[in-house]
Write a protein that holds these residues in place. Structure first.
Motif, short mmCIF file in Angstrom:
data_model
loop_
_atom_site.label_atom_id
_atom_site.label_comp_id
_atom_site.label_asym_id
_atom_site.label_seq_id
_atom_site.Cartn_x
_atom_site.Cartn_y
_atom_site.Cartn_z
N ASN A 219 0.31 7.37 23.14
CA ASN A 219 1.36 6.35 23.21
C ASN A 219 2.75 6.95 22.97
O ASN A 219 3.68 6.22 22.65
CB ASN A 219 1.09 5.22 22.21
CG ASN A 219 0.87 5.75 20.80
OD1 ASN A 219 1.25 6.89 20.49
ND2 ASN A 219 0.26 4.93 19.96
N ASP A 220 2.87 8.26 23.11
CA ASP A 220 4.17 8.90 22.97
C ASP A 220 4.54 9.61 24.27
O ASP A 220 3.76 9.61 25.22
CB ASP A 220 4.18 9.89 21.79
CG ASP A 220 3.12 10.97 21.96
OD1 ASP A 220 2.23 10.81 22.83
OD2 ASP A 220 3.16 11.97 21.22
N GLU A 221 5.72 10.19 24.29
CA GLU A 221 6.15 10.98 25.45
C GLU A 221 5.84 12.44 25.20
O GLU A 221 6.01 12.94 24.08
CB GLU A 221 7.65 10.79 25.69
CG GLU A 221 8.03 9.38 26.12
CD GLU A 221 9.52 9.28 26.45
OE1 GLU A 221 10.13 10.32 26.78
OE2 GLU A 221 10.06 8.16 26.35
N ALA A 225 6.17 15.09 21.97
CA ALA A 225 4.91 15.30 21.26
C ALA A 225 4.93 16.65 20.52
O ALA A 225 5.56 17.61 20.95
CB ALA A 225 3.74 15.25 22.23
#
Length: 398
Positions: A219-221, A225
């Motif tokens: 759910n992150d870019e 990361a």
């Protein structure tokens, strides 16, 4: 910077900084090799041998160009390339895409679990061990400016360990009718895929970012990361040793099949006879169905009393594999075919040797024509050597 402009650029910057600022502007200088054409000539407008990077990007993609150059950039050496060289990066990019597509196509019916808490088999522990090793290799390579070794670590892990071995071994669980088994396998595959994208992001930035954005378990870019770091808790030499033994057994049988020109459509019975002190016996027993799939066997058994009669042996570390070829092929017919091919290849080799021994031809022919004949000579010599070895193997059955 390039070694051809060390004085014109680097030295002058250091002298100017010392003169005007009384300080050294930098402590580390990375000296790149020169990018040359396949003949080793420096690329220049006058020779017309330059390669336009935009053409490379149009044909193969930006990631393929960057990965190829990084993979080939051995420290202290020039890079010899032509347009076809970038197929290396293109093939790797396609492999990444195809592996991802396969995994994402098989998510239906699976529940995403916590990757850290699901049970792990020996093969699962091995692949995390290999990922951890690749991470360590890349850490060392980047710290020492050996970017080619970093790219090679990414390539070796993803292509060889993850795709060729782990994904193939995971297919049984992916196609399982047991939802728990499928969910466990999907969870681990997605976790490994996400970690792989983080690991390869500096080398194939666009593809890894696009894939990472499509993964349901993140759910992150990717650009934000955390980059993977070596984790001592993932070291598992026991699993690594067991899987290396399995790979050795599989590779040995595959090599025999290749030597005997046995296509994958021809299923052969295989038996593996472990030594009394071989630690991998129970693991081989667990994985014999998978091993049979890898080697194209009709059946594969782990047998302490395996009979070598009628089989071609392949020695391993702590075991011996037997390929029962006599049950699969007509040995006499196969020998007759090989002998006929040998006669044909020997005649062709004699014709080539006669041409290469012709002084008039060698004096008047273009270099390309001579090189073509030399390539033919090498090809026929290799075919004769392979056929002779093949005959010797089959002759043991008569």
């Amino acid at each position: 910077t390039g070694y051809d402009i060390i004085f014109f650029w680097v030295s002058r910057m250091i002298m100017a900084s010392l003169e005007f600022l009384d300080e050294v502007p930098f402590r580390d200088i990375y000296i790149t090799g020169l990018v040359r054409d396949r003949q080793g000539r420096k690329m220049s407008k006058s020779l017309g041998n330059g390669i336009d990077p935009l053409e490379v990007v149009d044909r193969y993609g930006a990631d393929a160009m960057k990965f190829t150059l990084c993979y080939m950039a051995t420290q202290g050496q020039d890079i010899l390339i032509d347009m076809d060289s970038f197929k290396l990066g293109s093939r790797f990019a396609n492999k990444v895409w195809n592996a991802t597509r396969f995994i994402l196509m098989n998510l239906e019916g699976a529940e995403l679990l916590d990757a850290k808490s699901v049970g792990r088999t020996t093969l699962d522990r091995w692949i995390y061990h290999q990922l951890n090793n690749a991470t360590k290799r890349i850490e060392g390579a980047m710290a020492n400016y050996r970017f080619n070794e970093g790219a090679q670590a990414v390539y070796d892990f993803f292509w060889n360990d993850f795709c060729d071995w782990y994904v193939e071994s995971a297919k049984h669980n992916l196609y399982s009718e047991d939802p728990a088994q499928k969910s466990r396998q999907v969870t681990l595959l997605l976790d490994l895929l996400a970690s792989s994208m983080r690991l390869m992001h500096p080398f194939v930035s666009f593809i890894s970012d696009e894939i990472y954005s499509q993964l349901p378990n993140v759910n992150d870019e990717l650009i934000l990361a955390r980059y993977p770091i070596f984790d001592p808790s993932l070291v598992d030499e026991e699993a690594a040793t067991l899987v290396r033994s399995m790979q050795e057994a599989v590779s040995g049988v595959r090599a025999l099949r290749a030597d005997l020109s046995l296509g994958q459509e021809r299923k052969v019975r295989v038996a593996i006879k472990p030594d009394a002190n071989f630690n991998g016996r129970s693991f081989f027993e667990e994985q014999k169905t998978l091993m049979a799939t890898f080697v194209g066997a009709s059946t594969l058994e782990i047998d302490d009393q395996a009979d070598p009669k009628g089989a071609v042996p392949a020695a391993g570390s702590g075991f011996e594999s037997y390929l029962y070829v006599g049950e699969t092929i007509d040995v006499k017919a196969e020998i007759a075919k090989i002998e006929a091919d040998l006669v044909k290849n020997e005649k062709a080799l004699q014709a080539v040797m006669k041409k290469l021994g012709n002084e008039q031809f060698m004096a008047n022919a273009k270099a390309e024509a001579i090189a073509k004949e030399e390539a033919k000579r090498l090809e026929f010599e290799q075919k004769i050597e392979k056929g002779t070895n093949h005959l010797a193997l089959l002759g043991s059955f008569l």
